[in-house]
Design a protein around this motif. Sequence first.
Motif, PDB file in Angstrom:
ATOM      1  N   GLN A   1       0.968  -0.988  -0.186  1.00 35.28           N
ATOM      2  CA  GLN A   1       0.341  -0.250  -0.173  1.00 35.28           C
ATOM      3  C   GLN A   1       0.649   1.701   0.278  1.00 35.28           C
ATOM      4  O   GLN A   1       0.715   2.071  -0.205  1.00 35.28           O
ATOM      5  CB  GLN A   1      -0.651  -0.336   0.940  1.00 35.28           C
ATOM      6  CG  GLN A   1      -1.914   1.080   0.873  1.00 35.28           C
ATOM      7  CD  GLN A   1      -2.547   1.628   2.587  1.00 35.28           C
ATOM      8  OE1 GLN A   1      -2.537   0.473   3.422  1.00 35.28           O
ATOM      9  NE2 GLN A   1      -3.652   1.118   1.775  1.00 35.28           N
ATOM     10  N   ARG A   2       2.140   0.879   0.397  1.00 31.85           N
ATOM     11  CA  ARG A   2       3.114   2.269   0.306  1.00 31.85           C
ATOM     12  C   ARG A   2       3.623   2.457  -0.837  1.00 31.85           C
ATOM     13  O   ARG A   2       3.655   4.271  -0.736  1.00 31.85           O
ATOM     14  CB  ARG A   2       4.386   2.291   1.620  1.00 31.85           C
ATOM     15  CG  ARG A   2       3.617   2.506   3.027  1.00 31.85           C
ATOM     16  CD  ARG A   2       4.513   1.904   3.929  1.00 31.85           C
ATOM     17  NE  ARG A   2       5.622   2.697   4.299  1.00 31.85           N
ATOM     18  CZ  ARG A   2       7.013   3.337   4.469  1.00 31.85           C
ATOM     19  NH1 ARG A   2       6.908   1.574   5.187  1.00 31.85           N
ATOM     20  NH2 ARG A   2       7.745   3.909   4.630  1.00 31.85           N
ATOM     21  N   VAL A   3       3.742   1.948  -1.057  1.00 32.34           N
ATOM     22  CA  VAL A   3       4.738   2.160  -2.298  1.00 32.34           C
ATOM     23  C   VAL A   3       3.509   1.909  -3.710  1.00 32.34           C
ATOM     24  O   VAL A   3       3.592   3.145  -4.842  1.00 32.34           O
ATOM     25  CB  VAL A   3       5.519   0.490  -3.435  1.00 32.34           C
ATOM     26  CG1 VAL A   3       5.199   0.940  -4.678  1.00 32.34           C
ATOM     27  CG2 VAL A   3       5.899   0.179  -1.869  1.00 32.34           C
ATOM     28  N   ALA A   4       2.157   1.755  -3.347  1.00 31.91           N
ATOM     29  CA  ALA A   4       1.168   1.892  -4.313  1.00 31.91           C
ATOM     30  C   ALA A   4       0.210   4.026  -4.773  1.00 31.91           C
ATOM     31  O   ALA A   4       0.981   4.371  -5.350  1.00 31.91           O
ATOM     32  CB  ALA A   4       0.184   1.197  -4.339  1.00 31.91           C
ATOM     33  N   LEU A   5       0.579   4.046  -3.183  1.00 33.03           N
ATOM     34  CA  LEU A   5       0.730   5.587  -2.451  1.00 33.03           C
ATOM     35  C   LEU A   5       1.142   6.561  -2.906  1.00 33.03           C
ATOM     36  O   LEU A   5       1.743   7.569  -3.278  1.00 33.03           O
ATOM     37  CB  LEU A   5       0.242   5.480  -1.344  1.00 33.03           C
ATOM     38  CG  LEU A   5      -1.127   4.803  -0.306  1.00 33.03           C
ATOM     39  CD1 LEU A   5      -0.641   4.841   0.860  1.00 33.03           C
ATOM     40  CD2 LEU A   5      -2.016   5.843  -1.163  1.00 33.03           C
ATOM     41  N   ALA A   6       3.131   6.016  -3.059  1.00 39.77           N
ATOM     42  CA  ALA A   6       3.622   6.618  -3.573  1.00 39.77           C
ATOM     43  C   ALA A   6       3.913   6.817  -5.220  1.00 39.77           C
ATOM     44  O   ALA A   6       4.154   7.787  -5.447  1.00 39.77           O
ATOM     45  CB  ALA A   6       5.124   6.234  -3.033  1.00 39.77           C
TER      46      ALA A   6
END
Length: 74
Positions: A1-6
């Motif tokens: 989720q963190r990578v997708a948000l970035a």
Amino acid sequence: QRVALALRDVLQPDGINVIQNNGAAAGQSVFHFHVHLIPRWEGDSALRLWQPGQADLGELRQLAEQIGAAIQAT
């Protein structure tokens, strides 16, 4: 989720595909669990894995029952 948000914040795509291939027939070439995050823009035609189609509602219900039973058995 963190990578997708970035990816969303930096690239500002119209959407993101989250894909996990399981088995050689599905295109898996690295045989451990991993996911692909693919930023997408309207009209990019970057990824066409399947074509939507029509299904028989009775068949779908029957399959749903069989899959539910298999889940309960595990």
